[in-house]
Scaffold this motif. Sequence first.
Motif, short mmCIF file in Angstrom:
data_model
loop_
_atom_site.label_atom_id
_atom_site.label_comp_id
_atom_site.label_asym_id
_atom_site.label_seq_id
_atom_site.Cartn_x
_atom_site.Cartn_y
_atom_site.Cartn_z
N TRP A 47 0.86 -1.19 0.00
CA TRP A 47 0.00 0.00 0.00
C TRP A 47 0.89 1.23 0.00
CZ3 TRP A 47 -4.83 1.49 -0.91
CH2 TRP A 47 -5.26 2.72 -0.45
N ASN A 48 0.84 2.00 -1.08
CA ASN A 48 1.62 3.23 -1.20
C ASN A 48 3.12 3.01 -0.91
OD1 ASN A 48 -0.63 4.69 -1.93
ND2 ASN A 48 -1.02 5.48 0.13
N GLY A 49 3.66 1.95 -1.47
CA GLY A 49 5.09 1.69 -1.34
C GLY A 49 5.51 1.00 -0.06
N ARG A 50 4.57 0.65 0.78
CA ARG A 50 4.89 -0.05 2.02
C ARG A 50 4.25 -1.44 2.03
NH1 ARG A 50 2.95 3.95 6.54
NH2 ARG A 50 1.27 4.23 5.01
N VAL A 51 4.80 -2.33 2.85
CA VAL A 51 4.36 -3.72 2.92
C VAL A 51 3.67 -3.97 4.25
CG1 VAL A 51 5.18 -6.10 3.05
CG2 VAL A 51 6.11 -4.57 1.32
N LEU A 52 2.60 -4.75 4.22
CA LEU A 52 1.82 -5.06 5.41
C LEU A 52 2.43 -6.26 6.16
CD1 LEU A 52 -0.77 -4.59 7.12
CD2 LEU A 52 -1.93 -6.21 5.56
N LEU A 53 2.80 -6.04 7.42
CA LEU A 53 3.31 -7.10 8.27
C LEU A 53 2.44 -7.27 9.51
CD1 LEU A 53 7.20 -6.62 8.29
CD2 LEU A 53 5.84 -8.14 6.86
N CYS A 54 2.42 -8.49 10.02
CA CYS A 54 1.65 -8.82 11.22
C CYS A 54 2.58 -9.35 12.29
CB CYS A 54 0.60 -9.89 10.93
SG CYS A 54 -0.54 -9.52 9.58
N LYS A 55 2.40 -8.93 13.54
CA LYS A 55 3.15 -9.50 14.66
C LYS A 55 2.32 -10.63 15.25
CE LYS A 55 5.68 -6.98 17.43
NZ LYS A 55 6.13 -6.05 18.52
N GLN A 134 1.34 -3.52 10.81
CA GLN A 134 1.97 -2.27 10.40
C GLN A 134 2.25 -2.29 8.91
OE1 GLN A 134 5.36 -0.62 12.39
NE2 GLN A 134 4.67 -1.25 14.43
N LEU A 135 2.18 -1.12 8.30
CA LEU A 135 2.67 -0.91 6.94
C LEU A 135 4.07 -0.34 7.05
CD1 LEU A 135 -0.50 0.63 5.27
CD2 LEU A 135 0.60 -1.52 4.61
N LEU A 136 5.05 -1.08 6.47
CA LEU A 136 6.45 -0.70 6.65
C LEU A 136 7.14 -0.50 5.32
CD1 LEU A 136 7.37 -3.21 9.50
CD2 LEU A 136 6.87 -0.77 9.74
N SER A 137 7.99 0.51 5.25
CA SER A 137 8.84 0.71 4.09
C SER A 137 10.05 -0.20 4.18
CB SER A 137 9.28 2.17 4.00
OG SER A 137 9.93 2.56 5.19
N GLN A 138 10.79 -0.33 3.10
CA GLN A 138 11.91 -1.29 3.05
C GLN A 138 12.91 -1.06 4.17
OE1 GLN A 138 13.92 -1.41 -0.71
NE2 GLN A 138 15.36 -2.99 -0.07
N GLN A 139 13.25 0.18 4.44
CA GLN A 139 14.27 0.44 5.46
C GLN A 139 13.80 0.12 6.88
OE1 GLN A 139 13.01 2.73 3.37
NE2 GLN A 139 12.52 4.65 4.41
N ASP A 140 12.49 -0.08 7.05
CA ASP A 140 11.95 -0.36 8.38
C ASP A 140 11.60 -1.83 8.60
OD1 ASP A 140 12.09 2.35 9.14
OD2 ASP A 140 10.21 2.77 8.11
#
Length: 200
Positions: A47-55, A134-140
């Motif tokens: 979504w808008n250049g970020r990836v959805l991750l789940c904890k 969270q939606l995270l960018s590559q560096q995060d």
Amino acid sequence: MKYCSDCGEPVTEQIPAGDNRPRFVCCSCATVHYQNPKVVAGCLVEWNGRVLLCKRAIEPRYGLWTLPAGFMELGETTLEAAVRETREEALAEISVDGLFTVLNLPHVDQVHMMFRGKMLDGKHAPGEESLETQLLSQQDIPWSTLAFSTIYHTLWLYYEDQAKGTFHVHTGDIIRHDNGHYELLQTGLAEPRQFPVMQP
């Protein structure tokens, strides 16, 4: 396996006639119980250049990060499973762009199939099996606290393809070494490649 699921009598491990490996065979009704790998399906959602991750809120790997994924249910396709798991774990609605990775895990008798997709509206929240989304960018991306080797390598391949401007379907084997580290051996390559080794 100790008892036959057809008649309830004890089973023994033996090589049936015409077969080449041990199976569980019922001592009473002679039913051969075949055990086959399980399929895990999931989605790398953008979504808008970020990836959805789940904890993860469940074991194994409680508290570590993953892409939404899980075991297929009877009566559904791998694509349906990926969409369902994303909805269950991240409360997100998605459209799917296509298959991205097919990774074999012979040490746990599983095949993991990950799709690429996009969120429809950017909305997400933790489902019952997630502590946080969270939606995270590559560096995060929290590389050191990813839950599974398939997630680690799927993300690695995603950012490689993204940098090249084109996405491909990747296939390979996740190999568990004696020291507990995991390595991807990718198939279909003209020359061997060195991939990062995921720590245990």
